[in-house]
Design a protein around this motif. Structure first.
Motif, PDB file in Angstrom:
ATOM      1  N   VAL A 187       0.881  -1.423   0.157  1.00  0.00           N
ATOM      2  CA  VAL A 187      -0.087   0.109  -0.004  1.00  0.00           C
ATOM      3  C   VAL A 187       1.102   1.126  -0.098  1.00  0.00           C
ATOM      4  CG1 VAL A 187      -1.998  -1.083   1.128  1.00  0.00           C
ATOM      5  CG2 VAL A 187      -0.434  -0.073   2.525  1.00  0.00           C
ATOM      6  N   ALA A 188       0.200   2.233  -0.563  1.00  0.00           N
ATOM      7  CA  ALA A 188       1.012   3.649  -0.450  1.00  0.00           C
ATOM      8  C   ALA A 188      -0.062   4.577  -0.198  1.00  0.00           C
ATOM      9  CB  ALA A 188       1.245   3.908  -2.066  1.00  0.00           C
ATOM     10  N   ILE A 189       0.358   5.341   0.886  1.00  0.00           N
ATOM     11  CA  ILE A 189      -0.576   6.425   1.102  1.00  0.00           C
ATOM     12  C   ILE A 189       0.143   7.917   1.297  1.00  0.00           C
ATOM     13  CG2 ILE A 189      -1.594   5.106   2.832  1.00  0.00           C
ATOM     14  CD1 ILE A 189       0.009   6.614   5.005  1.00  0.00           C
ATOM     15  N   GLU A 190      -0.806   9.027   1.201  1.00  0.00           N
ATOM     16  CA  GLU A 190      -0.226  10.220   1.162  1.00  0.00           C
ATOM     17  C   GLU A 190      -0.990  10.920   2.170  1.00  0.00           C
ATOM     18  OE1 GLU A 190       0.132  14.503  -1.560  1.00  0.00           O
ATOM     19  OE2 GLU A 190      -0.916  12.794  -2.213  1.00  0.00           O
ATOM     20  N   VAL A 191      -0.047  11.767   3.176  1.00  0.00           N
ATOM     21  CA  VAL A 191      -0.663  12.555   4.273  1.00  0.00           C
ATOM     22  C   VAL A 191       0.063  13.771   4.061  1.00  0.00           C
ATOM     23  CG1 VAL A 191      -0.885  12.789   6.671  1.00  0.00           C
ATOM     24  CG2 VAL A 191      -0.454  10.406   5.936  1.00  0.00           C
ATOM     25  N   ASN A 192      -0.796  14.864   3.820  1.00  0.00           N
ATOM     26  CA  ASN A 192      -0.477  16.135   3.555  1.00  0.00           C
ATOM     27  C   ASN A 192      -0.241  17.035   4.755  1.00  0.00           C
ATOM     28  OD1 ASN A 192      -2.555  15.869   0.601  1.00  0.00           O
ATOM     29  ND2 ASN A 192      -0.254  15.823   0.755  1.00  0.00           N
ATOM     30  N   SER A 193       0.666  17.824   4.800  1.00  0.00           N
ATOM     31  CA  SER A 193       0.712  18.808   5.722  1.00  0.00           C
ATOM     32  C   SER A 193       1.111  20.401   5.085  1.00  0.00           C
ATOM     33  CB  SER A 193       2.177  18.855   6.624  1.00  0.00           C
ATOM     34  OG  SER A 193       3.306  18.681   5.898  1.00  0.00           O
ATOM     35  N   GLU A 194       0.996  21.347   5.970  1.00  0.00           N
ATOM     36  CA  GLU A 194       0.947  22.673   5.282  1.00  0.00           C
ATOM     37  C   GLU A 194       2.527  23.072   4.691  1.00  0.00           C
ATOM     38  OE1 GLU A 194      -0.979  26.052   6.890  1.00  0.00           O
ATOM     39  OE2 GLU A 194      -2.181  24.617   8.147  1.00  0.00           O
ATOM     40  N   THR A 195       3.556  22.485   5.526  1.00  0.00           N
ATOM     41  CA  THR A 195       4.782  22.976   5.381  1.00  0.00           C
ATOM     42  C   THR A 195       5.852  21.624   5.363  1.00  0.00           C
ATOM     43  OG1 THR A 195       5.456  23.357   7.887  1.00  0.00           O
ATOM     44  CG2 THR A 195       4.637  25.409   6.453  1.00  0.00           C
ATOM     45  N   ASP A 196       6.995  22.115   4.706  1.00  0.00           N
ATOM     46  CA  ASP A 196       8.042  20.837   4.473  1.00  0.00           C
ATOM     47  C   ASP A 196       8.531  20.661   6.092  1.00  0.00           C
ATOM     48  OD1 ASP A 196       9.407  19.121   3.223  1.00  0.00           O
ATOM     49  OD2 ASP A 196      11.135  20.254   3.029  1.00  0.00           O
ATOM     50  N   PHE A 197       8.502  21.730   7.054  1.00  0.00           N
ATOM     51  CA  PHE A 197       9.200  21.564   8.292  1.00  0.00           C
ATOM     52  C   PHE A 197       8.335  20.353   9.263  1.00  0.00           C
ATOM     53  CE2 PHE A 197       9.992  25.967   7.350  1.00  0.00           C
ATOM     54  CZ  PHE A 197      11.257  25.806   7.532  1.00  0.00           C
ATOM     55  N   VAL A 198       7.023  20.166   8.959  1.00  0.00           N
ATOM     56  CA  VAL A 198       6.312  19.486   9.576  1.00  0.00           C
ATOM     57  C   VAL A 198       6.559  17.885   8.753  1.00  0.00           C
ATOM     58  CG1 VAL A 198       3.970  18.345  10.103  1.00  0.00           C
ATOM     59  CG2 VAL A 198       4.331  20.942  10.354  1.00  0.00           C
ATOM     60  N   ALA A 199       6.945  17.868   7.813  1.00  0.00           N
ATOM     61  CA  ALA A 199       7.192  16.551   7.141  1.00  0.00           C
ATOM     62  C   ALA A 199       8.370  16.032   7.615  1.00  0.00           C
ATOM     63  CB  ALA A 199       7.218  16.619   5.344  1.00  0.00           C
ATOM     64  N   LYS A 200       9.390  16.946   8.080  1.00  0.00           N
ATOM     65  CA  LYS A 200      10.504  16.486   8.601  1.00  0.00           C
ATOM     66  C   LYS A 200      10.410  16.140  10.304  1.00  0.00           C
ATOM     67  CE  LYS A 200      13.302  18.938   5.219  1.00  0.00           C
ATOM     68  NZ  LYS A 200      13.831  20.172   4.664  1.00  0.00           N
ATOM     69  N   ASN A 201       9.345  16.419  10.820  1.00  0.00           N
ATOM     70  CA  ASN A 201       9.048  16.263  12.261  1.00  0.00           C
ATOM     71  C   ASN A 201       8.874  14.790  12.451  1.00  0.00           C
ATOM     72  OD1 ASN A 201       7.349  15.895  14.493  1.00  0.00           O
ATOM     73  ND2 ASN A 201       7.266  18.107  14.558  1.00  0.00           N
ATOM     74  N   ALA A 202       9.558  14.137  13.425  1.00  0.00           N
ATOM     75  CA  ALA A 202       9.570  13.045  14.023  1.00  0.00           C
ATOM     76  C   ALA A 202       8.358  12.431  14.238  1.00  0.00           C
ATOM     77  CB  ALA A 202      10.699  12.516  14.991  1.00  0.00           C
ATOM     78  N   GLU A 203       7.680  13.295  15.024  1.00  0.00           N
ATOM     79  CA  GLU A 203       6.210  13.053  15.595  1.00  0.00           C
ATOM     80  C   GLU A 203       5.226  12.611  14.511  1.00  0.00           C
ATOM     81  OE1 GLU A 203       2.937  15.139  18.346  1.00  0.00           O
ATOM     82  OE2 GLU A 203       4.828  15.870  18.377  1.00  0.00           O
ATOM     83  N   PHE A 204       5.124  13.498  13.405  1.00  0.00           N
ATOM     84  CA  PHE A 204       4.503  13.514  12.232  1.00  0.00           C
ATOM     85  C   PHE A 204       4.806  12.174  11.352  1.00  0.00           C
ATOM     86  CE2 PHE A 204       3.985  14.257   7.363  1.00  0.00           C
ATOM     87  CZ  PHE A 204       2.385  14.361   7.647  1.00  0.00           C
ATOM     88  N   GLN A 205       6.167  12.052  11.375  1.00  0.00           N
ATOM     89  CA  GLN A 205       6.534  10.634  10.470  1.00  0.00           C
ATOM     90  C   GLN A 205       6.133   9.463  11.144  1.00  0.00           C
ATOM     91  OE1 GLN A 205      10.826  11.211  10.233  1.00  0.00           O
ATOM     92  NE2 GLN A 205      10.717  12.600   8.672  1.00  0.00           N
ATOM     93  N   ALA A 206       6.104   9.331  12.574  1.00  0.00           N
ATOM     94  CA  ALA A 206       5.640   8.099  13.235  1.00  0.00           C
ATOM     95  C   ALA A 206       4.120   7.895  12.934  1.00  0.00           C
ATOM     96  CB  ALA A 206       6.113   8.587  14.713  1.00  0.00           C
ATOM     97  N   MET A 207       3.416   9.055  12.991  1.00  0.00           N
ATOM     98  CA  MET A 207       1.898   8.883  12.768  1.00  0.00           C
ATOM     99  C   MET A 207       1.900   8.448  11.345  1.00  0.00           C
ATOM    100  SD  MET A 207      -0.991  11.934  12.202  1.00  0.00           S
ATOM    101  CE  MET A 207      -0.389  12.383  10.964  1.00  0.00           C
ATOM    102  N   VAL A 208       2.420   9.050  10.523  1.00  0.00           N
ATOM    103  CA  VAL A 208       2.222   8.413   8.909  1.00  0.00           C
ATOM    104  C   VAL A 208       2.671   7.005   8.821  1.00  0.00           C
ATOM    105  CG1 VAL A 208       3.318   8.723   6.590  1.00  0.00           C
ATOM    106  CG2 VAL A 208       2.868  10.570   8.023  1.00  0.00           C
ATOM    107  N   ALA A 209       3.747   6.580   9.652  1.00  0.00           N
ATOM    108  CA  ALA A 209       4.220   5.019   9.686  1.00  0.00           C
ATOM    109  C   ALA A 209       3.065   4.119  10.235  1.00  0.00           C
ATOM    110  CB  ALA A 209       5.470   4.781  10.618  1.00  0.00           C
ATOM    111  N   GLY A 210       2.351   4.687  11.466  1.00  0.00           N
ATOM    112  CA  GLY A 210       1.341   3.975  11.974  1.00  0.00           C
ATOM    113  C   GLY A 210       0.004   3.879  11.006  1.00  0.00           C
ATOM    114  N   ILE A 211      -0.175   5.155  10.173  1.00  0.00           N
ATOM    115  CA  ILE A 211      -1.297   5.053   9.152  1.00  0.00           C
ATOM    116  C   ILE A 211      -0.774   3.943   8.101  1.00  0.00           C
ATOM    117  CG2 ILE A 211      -2.607   6.490   7.344  1.00  0.00           C
ATOM    118  CD1 ILE A 211      -2.087   8.740   9.474  1.00  0.00           C
ATOM    119  N   ALA A 212       0.357   4.168   7.593  1.00  0.00           N
ATOM    120  CA  ALA A 212       0.518   2.967   6.457  1.00  0.00           C
ATOM    121  C   ALA A 212       0.323   1.706   6.980  1.00  0.00           C
ATOM    122  CB  ALA A 212       2.226   3.221   6.108  1.00  0.00           C
TER     123      ALA A 212
END
Length: 291
Positions: A71-96
């Motif tokens: 599976v492939a998913i896309e989770v969007n944020s407003e800025t690239d700073f959030v995409a580099k945030n470990a908390e955001f990345q952990a959430m995306v991994a969980g969703i995947a």
């Protein structure tokens, strides 16, 4: 209708056409941007039929494979700073991971993620991180072998472009090469049979108009259209594209040589197709100073 300078600039950026040509194209098509691109192509004035507008959404694409399913998913944020945030990345991994057990994005939003729905988890993260986020899409693929690849990886299994390739036979090394090719070249479909008939028909109409502009006899025009449509199909379909690893052969031939059959693929790119609102930074500063 009156054509604005902003419309002319957008069309020039999209096609590389000259200012007067872009203005004429918009005038002829009543400001319809897509029709104006086709008009310029018909007149041989568009250097490239790029998509107008720039993509706006930041965020991450994540890919995950479990046996014969990917599976492939896309989770969007407003800025690239959030995409580099470990908390955001952990959430995306969980969703995947949660996506492996559902059929589509709507079901994924309602899926359980540590006692809350995925949608509820995203809402909580919006509150703690302070930036708007959304689960935009999900795609799934099944096959004998699924190989994944992430381009511009932010961390393991997620980045700006995610690719999944389904194969019979072959090995993972070859599958990875094909996935990298897909990331770079972005084919529209696996084969001619998988191409959207509406896209093929639109291209045919553009080629008919271009050929008619040449003023050549109908018999010659027919052959011109046939040749150009063959080229269009070859450039748009994965199996008929020149393989980036060895441009002397097609991807289909490379698969045969590797004892593999490519049965499908998925390619997701962050922000694909979302138009970005371009802001005039100078005007914004001037407004702030006046305020």
């Amino acid at each position: 209708m009156a054509i604005t300078a902003a419309q002319v600039k957008e069309l020039r950026d999209a096609t590389g056409a000259g200012m007067m040509d872009a203005k004429k194209a918009l005038t002829e098509t009543n400001g319809d941007m897509e029709a104006a691109v086709d008009w310029l192509r018909t007149k041989g004035l568009a250097k490239a039929a790029k998509k107008s507008g720039r993509t706006a959404a930041e965020g991450l694409v994540a890919v995950i494979v479990d046996g014969g399913k990917g599976v492939a998913i896309e989770v969007n944020s407003e800025t690239d700073f959030v995409a580099k945030n470990a908390e955001f990345q952990a959430m995306v991994a969980g969703i995947a991971k949660a996506a492996l057990g559902v059929a589509d994005a709507e079901a994924l939003k309602a899926a359980d993620l540590g006692g809350k729905t995925v949608e509820g988890t995203i809402t909580d993260k919006i509150a703690t991180i302070g930036e708007n986020m959304s689960l935009r899409r999900m795609a799934a693929i099944e096959g004998d072998t699924i190989v994944s690849y992430v381009h511009n990886a932010a961390t393991d299994g997620m980045g700006k472009i995610g690719v999944l390739v389904a194969m019979k036979g072959g090995d993972e090394a070859f599958g990875k090469q094909v996935a990298m090719h897909i990331a770079a070249v972005n084919p529209a479909a696996l084969s001619e049979a998988d191409l959207d008939p509406a896209i093929v028909e639109k291209e045919r109409q553009v080629q008919i108009d271009i050929a008619r502009e040449s003023g050549k006899p109908d018999a010659v025009i027919e052959k011109m259209i046939e040749g150009r449509m063959k080229k269009f199909v070859a450039e748009s379909t994965l199996l008929n594209q020149q393989f980036v690893v060895n441009p002397d052969i097609t991807v289909g031939q490379a698969a045969k040589d590797a004892g593999a059959e490519i049965t499908g693929f998925i390619r997701l790119e962050v922000g694909e197709g979302i138009e970005k609102k371009e802001e005039d930074f100078a005007a914004e500063v001037a407004k702030a100073v006046q305020g």
